[in-house]
Each structure stands twice: as structure tokens, then as C-alpha cells.
Design a protein around this motif. Structure first.
Motif, PDB file in Angstrom:
ATOM      1  N   ALA A   1       0.833  -1.204   0.000  1.00 38.01           N
ATOM      2  CA  ALA A   1       0.000   0.000   0.000  1.00 38.01           C
ATOM      3  C   ALA A   1       0.867   1.253   0.000  1.00 38.01           C
ATOM      4  CB  ALA A   1      -0.935  -0.009   1.204  1.00 38.01           C
ATOM      5  N   HIS A   2       1.966   1.255   0.753  1.00 39.04           N
ATOM      6  CA  HIS A   2       2.878   2.398   0.760  1.00 39.04           C
ATOM      7  C   HIS A   2       3.476   2.622  -0.629  1.00 39.04           C
ATOM      8  CE1 HIS A   2       3.212   3.830   4.921  1.00 39.04           C
ATOM      9  NE2 HIS A   2       3.045   2.573   5.312  1.00 39.04           N
ATOM     10  N   LEU A   3       3.849   1.546  -1.296  1.00 36.20           N
ATOM     11  CA  LEU A   3       4.409   1.664  -2.647  1.00 36.20           C
ATOM     12  C   LEU A   3       3.393   2.255  -3.615  1.00 36.20           C
ATOM     13  CD1 LEU A   3       6.347  -1.732  -2.962  1.00 36.20           C
ATOM     14  CD2 LEU A   3       7.331   0.561  -2.724  1.00 36.20           C
ATOM     15  N   ARG A   4       2.147   1.780  -3.528  1.00 35.17           N
ATOM     16  CA  ARG A   4       1.106   2.306  -4.411  1.00 35.17           C
ATOM     17  C   ARG A   4       0.834   3.777  -4.139  1.00 35.17           C
ATOM     18  NH1 ARG A   4      -1.222  -2.862  -3.262  1.00 35.17           N
ATOM     19  NH2 ARG A   4      -2.530  -1.890  -1.670  1.00 35.17           N
ATOM     20  N   LEU A   5       0.839   4.151  -2.853  1.00 31.57           N
ATOM     21  CA  LEU A   5       0.603   5.550  -2.490  1.00 31.57           C
ATOM     22  C   LEU A   5       1.709   6.436  -3.045  1.00 31.57           C
ATOM     23  CD1 LEU A   5      -1.004   7.694  -0.898  1.00 31.57           C
ATOM     24  CD2 LEU A   5       0.405   7.117   1.100  1.00 31.57           C
TER      25      LEU A   5
ATOM     26  N   THR B   1      -5.709  13.008  -7.241  1.00 29.24           N
ATOM     27  CA  THR B   1      -5.170  11.948  -6.401  1.00 29.24           C
ATOM     28  C   THR B   1      -5.322  12.313  -4.932  1.00 29.24           C
ATOM     29  OG1 THR B   1      -3.561  11.292  -8.064  1.00 29.24           O
ATOM     30  CG2 THR B   1      -3.089  10.668  -5.797  1.00 29.24           C
ATOM     31  N   SER B   2      -5.822  11.364  -4.169  1.00 26.48           N
ATOM     32  CA  SER B   2      -6.073  11.633  -2.753  1.00 26.48           C
ATOM     33  C   SER B   2      -4.775  11.893  -2.014  1.00 26.48           C
ATOM     34  CB  SER B   2      -6.788  10.440  -2.112  1.00 26.48           C
ATOM     35  OG  SER B   2      -6.884  10.631  -0.723  1.00 26.48           O
ATOM     36  N   ALA B   3      -4.788  12.920  -1.190  1.00 21.99           N
ATOM     37  CA  ALA B   3      -3.632  13.219  -0.353  1.00 21.99           C
ATOM     38  C   ALA B   3      -3.882  12.772   1.078  1.00 21.99           C
ATOM     39  CB  ALA B   3      -3.335  14.715  -0.383  1.00 21.99           C
ATOM     40  N   TYR B   4      -5.008  12.097   1.307  1.00 21.00           N
ATOM     41  CA  TYR B   4      -5.387  11.733   2.666  1.00 21.00           C
ATOM     42  C   TYR B   4      -4.914  10.334   2.997  1.00 21.00           C
ATOM     43  CZ  TYR B   4      -8.433  15.715   1.878  1.00 21.00           C
ATOM     44  OH  TYR B   4      -8.922  16.964   1.559  1.00 21.00           O
ATOM     45  N   ALA B   5      -3.897  10.234   3.839  1.00 19.44           N
ATOM     46  CA  ALA B   5      -3.363   8.953   4.286  1.00 19.44           C
ATOM     47  C   ALA B   5      -2.746   9.133   5.660  1.00 19.44           C
ATOM     48  CB  ALA B   5      -2.332   8.410   3.299  1.00 19.44           C
ATOM     49  N   LEU B   6      -2.928   8.139   6.509  1.00 17.78           N
ATOM     50  CA  LEU B   6      -2.357   8.127   7.848  1.00 17.78           C
ATOM     51  C   LEU B   6      -1.548   6.850   8.015  1.00 17.78           C
ATOM     52  CD1 LEU B   6      -5.522   9.224   9.892  1.00 17.78           C
ATOM     53  CD2 LEU B   6      -3.587  10.678   9.230  1.00 17.78           C
ATOM     54  N   ALA B   7      -0.588   6.886   8.938  1.00 15.51           N
ATOM     55  CA  ALA B   7       0.241   5.713   9.212  1.00 15.51           C
ATOM     56  C   ALA B   7       0.341   5.518  10.717  1.00 15.51           C
ATOM     57  CB  ALA B   7       1.633   5.876   8.599  1.00 15.51           C
ATOM     58  N   ALA B   8       0.668   4.296  11.121  1.00 16.41           N
ATOM     59  CA  ALA B   8       0.827   3.999  12.550  1.00 16.41           C
ATOM     60  C   ALA B   8       1.788   2.838  12.719  1.00 16.41           C
ATOM     61  CB  ALA B   8      -0.517   3.651  13.176  1.00 16.41           C
ATOM     62  N   GLY B   9       2.682   2.965  13.682  1.00 22.99           N
ATOM     63  CA  GLY B   9       3.591   1.868  13.999  1.00 22.99           C
ATOM     64  C   GLY B   9       2.854   0.801  14.787  1.00 22.99           C
ATOM     65  N   CYS B  10       3.064  -0.461  14.422  1.00 20.52           N
ATOM     66  CA  CYS B  10       2.348  -1.567  15.049  1.00 20.52           C
ATOM     67  C   CYS B  10       3.334  -2.618  15.559  1.00 20.52           C
ATOM     68  CB  CYS B  10       1.395  -2.216  14.040  1.00 20.52           C
ATOM     69  SG  CYS B  10       0.175  -1.079  13.352  1.00 20.52           S
ATOM     70  N   PRO B  11       2.947  -3.379  16.568  1.00 18.13           N
ATOM     71  CA  PRO B  11       3.850  -4.400  17.109  1.00 18.13           C
ATOM     72  C   PRO B  11       3.924  -5.626  16.208  1.00 18.13           C
ATOM     73  CG  PRO B  11       1.726  -4.496  18.222  1.00 18.13           C
ATOM     74  CD  PRO B  11       1.681  -3.291  17.321  1.00 18.13           C
TER      75      PRO B  11
ATOM     76  N   ALA C   1       1.427   0.376   9.632  1.00 16.39           N
ATOM     77  CA  ALA C   1       0.115   0.300   8.982  1.00 16.39           C
ATOM     78  C   ALA C   1      -0.154   1.564   8.187  1.00 16.39           C
ATOM     79  CB  ALA C   1      -0.977   0.106  10.027  1.00 16.39           C
ATOM     80  N   LEU C   2      -0.954   1.438   7.143  1.00 10.36           N
ATOM     81  CA  LEU C   2      -1.342   2.583   6.325  1.00 10.36           C
ATOM     82  C   LEU C   2      -2.857   2.637   6.226  1.00 10.36           C
ATOM     83  CD1 LEU C   2      -0.151   4.892   4.552  1.00 10.36           C
ATOM     84  CD2 LEU C   2      -0.566   3.407   2.583  1.00 10.36           C
TER      85      LEU C   2
ATOM     86  N   ARG D   1      -0.838   8.866  12.489  1.00 13.72           N
ATOM     87  CA  ARG D   1      -0.215  10.158  12.199  1.00 13.72           C
ATOM     88  C   ARG D   1      -0.230  10.343  10.680  1.00 13.72           C
ATOM     89  NH1 ARG D   1       3.601   6.284  12.722  1.00 13.72           N
ATOM     90  NH2 ARG D   1       5.237   6.224  11.122  1.00 13.72           N
ATOM     91  N   PRO D   2      -0.030  11.552  10.188  1.00 10.84           N
ATOM     92  CA  PRO D   2       0.011  11.755   8.738  1.00 10.84           C
ATOM     93  C   PRO D   2       1.090  10.895   8.078  1.00 10.84           C
ATOM     94  CG  PRO D   2      -0.210  13.853   9.850  1.00 10.84           C
ATOM     95  CD  PRO D   2       0.048  12.836  10.925  1.00 10.84           C
ATOM     96  N   ALA D   3       0.745  10.295   6.956  1.00 11.51           N
ATOM     97  CA  ALA D   3       1.720   9.418   6.268  1.00 11.51           C
ATOM     98  C   ALA D   3       2.591  10.241   5.322  1.00 11.51           C
ATOM     99  CB  ALA D   3       0.958   8.366   5.473  1.00 11.51           C
TER     100      ALA D   3
END
Length: 352
Positions: A273-277, A288-298, A304-305, A350-352
Motif C-alpha cells: 500500500a505504501h508503494l502504491r501511495l 489523487t487523494s492526499a489523505y493517508a495516515l500511518a501507525a507503527g504496530c507491534p 500500517a497505512l 499520524r500523517p503518512a
């Protein structure tokens, strides 16, 4: 020696001879007819895939079909089970610890059903498909804090019957969860495991929309009634709210027409998903959407995206886009991301 005693001993000897002869003939017939090979192949299931294969669950899945299997996981990370009869089109392919095949699990045109019951995984079966005897499932195991995780998938062809039978779906998931758990133990992955998965769902297709007020899963609580009316949202297409490698929600118009799509991606899915974004942003295609968030996961969750797309993201420039409430859309994505991240034990988005 009395005639009676002599006759009794002679009868015993003849009976023993007949018994041995019958056993030898039966054994020969068993061997010649291929029964021995079938028995040997069936027993080989118990040590297949480096002893990781859930042989009992496999036998239940392919009820009555004689099977053969791989002894070990290959260098590419797969192990196979197939029908011993070349004329029977049935088999199972398990993949472990690899990610290159993950794209095949994502390109379904539908939303896969989460497994639930304490697992992070999903099941793919389109009940409208002509190939009802084919289905797939994916499972992600976290090996503990800072230890990464493991991915395992199962793709099966029953050869007869179909996965429209809920018992068949439950049996395939049992093969996956039990094999993945054994693989994790053998390779030193200290992953927590879930329980027996029952009532396995099927994929959500484009026809499976419902009123926005009826949302109870991945779309629940994204919009209030006034905002939904202002945006023209009348329907939703969603999955259950349990953790999955990919989680989706579509807010739609009348008859399910696409308006806004929300996606949460974890583990290998998140990397793709990060590569596609990045590709979409680099292309600088209008809309193109500029709305994306990311989060660190265990563990296996990685980074995560969370994304939202509108009609403006489609390749067809002739499509009429809805009026976009940018502030409201960002707020909806935030709610979607926060709820999903919490389910996976991730950090705040958080913002990606």
C-alpha cells in the motif's frame, strides 16, 4: 491317540494354514491394487511440511480423497498437498514466511472476511463465483515485541463439493491456523494463538451493500446522519470489525454506487500500500487523494497505512466526483484509522 483328538489337531492345523494363506493373498491383493501406496501416502501426511502440517484437519477437508504431500517446506516457502489420483483435481498450497504472493490475495474485487476468534487473518470466497470449490485464507502471526512476525496463506481446491458449505470453510481455516501454529512453535516464533474459528464468513462483493444506518462493522460510526445526507451517502459495504491484514469500508450512494473508500493495511499488505501511495503521489495525477495516515504496530503489523479514496481517484476522468468535504473527510479517516489501529494494538495514527 483317540480319533477325536487326532481330528481336532488336524482341523486346527488346516485352519491355521487357511488363515495364513488368506492373509498372504489379501496382503498381495492389497499391494497389487495400490492399497499399500495409498496407505503409505496417507501416513506421510503426518510428517509433511517438516511435521508442521495439520494432517487431521487436512483429512477432514478432503474427506475420502487419497492424498500425497510435500515432505518439507521449499526454499520459496511453500508446501503442497494434492490428490494421489491424477484424475482428481483437488489440492492445497500453503505458503509460509513469504510476501510476494500477497498481491494475489489482495486483487479479489471484494473484501475478505476477517477470521475473528483472536486471529489476525481473513478468508476469501466469493459465493457468486462459478468456482465454488476454490477458496483461500491468510493469517499473520506476531512473534512478540520487537521480534517481527510470520505470514501464512492457504489456497485450496476441493475437487468436489464447495466452500458454500460453511463446514468446508471452517475446515480450511483449521488447516491454516493449526499448521501456522505448529510452524511458529518449530521456528521459535512466540506468537499468541486464537481459538477454533467457527462460522467463517465469505467475501463481501459489490452487491453486498446495505443502508448506512445498518453499519455495524468496519463502516460503523464514520459519519453522523447529517453528514451522510450532505455527502449523498446512502449505503455502505463493509466487513466485520475483527482484525485483518486488509480492512475495508465503502460509503456509497443509491444501489451501492461508490463514493468514498476507506482501507487499512497491515504487515505485507501495508508495504504494498505504501508503494502504491508513493506511485500515485509521484504521478501527480489530478484528483489523487492526499489523505493517508500511518501507525507503527507491534510484531507483524509493521507500519500500517490508512487511506481514503474518492471517485476522483478513478482512472476514468469522465466520472462525476462528489462534492468533497475535505475537513470532514479527514475527520472520518481519523476515526476509521484510530478504531482499526486500536484493534491491532498500534500507536496513534499520524500523517503518512
Amino acid at each position: 491317540m483317540s480319533d477325536v483328538l487326532w481330528w481336532r489337531r488336524r482341523w486346527v492345523r488346516r485352519t491355521a494354514t487357511w488363515t495364513v494363506t488368506a492373509a498372504v493373498l489379501a496382503g498381495g491383493l492389497f499391494w497389487v491394487s495400490g492399497g499399500y501406496d495409498s496407505w503409505r501416502e496417507d501416513r506421510a501426511l503426518d510428517s509433511a511440511c517438516d511435521n508442521d502440517l495439520a494432517a487431521g484437519a487436512v483429512r477432514e477437508l478432503f474427506d475420502g480423497i487419497s492424498l500425497t504431500s510435500s515432505d518439507r517446506w521449499t526454499d520459496r516457502g511453500h508446501c503442497t498437498v494434492s490428490a494421489a489420483d491424477d484424475d482428481t483435481d483437488a489440492g492445497l498450497v500453503l505458503w509460509s514466511g513469504r510476501t510476494e504472493h500477497m498481491t494475489n490475495l489482495e486483487n479479489s474485487g471484494g473484501f475478505d472476511a476477517p477470521l475473528g476468534h483472536g486471529w489476525t487473518g481473513s478468508f476469501r470466497f466469493n459465493p457468486d463465483s462459478e468456482d465454488t470449490d476454490e477458496a483461500g485464507a491468510v493469517l499473520v502471526l506476531s512473534c512478540g515485541k520487537g521480534s517481527g512476525g510470520q505470514l501464512m496463506t492457504a489456497e485450496a481446491d476441493l475437487g468436489r463439493g464447495g466452500f458454500d458449505d460453511p463446514v468446508a470453510r471452517e475446515r480450511l481455516v483449521a488447516v491454516l491456523t493449526e499448521t501456522a501454529s505448529a510452524y511458529a512453535r518449530r521456528t521459535g516464533c512466540e506468537a499468541s494463538v486464537g481459538g477454533r474459528v467457527k462460522e467463517v464468513g465469505v467475501s463481501t462483493t459489490r452487491a453486498d451493500y446495505k443502508p448506512v444506518t445498518a453499519a455495524t462493522g468496519s463502516c460503523a460510526g464514520l459519519l453522523d446522519g447529517k453528514t451522510a445526507a450532505r455527502w449523498g451517502v446512502r449505503t455502505v459495504r463493509e466487513i466485520a470489525g475483527d482484525p485483518a491484514p486488509v480492512e475495508n469500508c465503502v460509503l456509497g450512494g443509491l444501489r451501492g454506487a461508490f463514493l468514498y473508500g476507506f482501507t487499512a493495511s497491515y504487515g505485507p499488505s501495508a508495504r504494498y500500500a505504501h508503494l502504491r501511495l508513493d506511485e500515485r503521489r509521484d504521478s501527480r495525477r489530478p484528483g489523487t487523494s492526499a489523505y493517508a495516515l500511518a501507525a507503527g504496530c507491534p510484531g507483524a503489523g509493521g507500519t500500517a497505512l490508512f487511506e481514503v479514496e474518492t471517485l476522483l481517484d478513478e482512472d476514468d476522468p469522465e466520472l462525476a466526483a462528489p462534492v468533497v468535504d475535505h475537513k470532514g473527510l479527514r475527520a472520518a479517516l481519523q476515526r476509521f484509522a484510530e478504531r482499526s489501529a486500536k484493534q491491532h494494538g498500534c500507536e496513534a495514527p499520524r500523517p503518512a
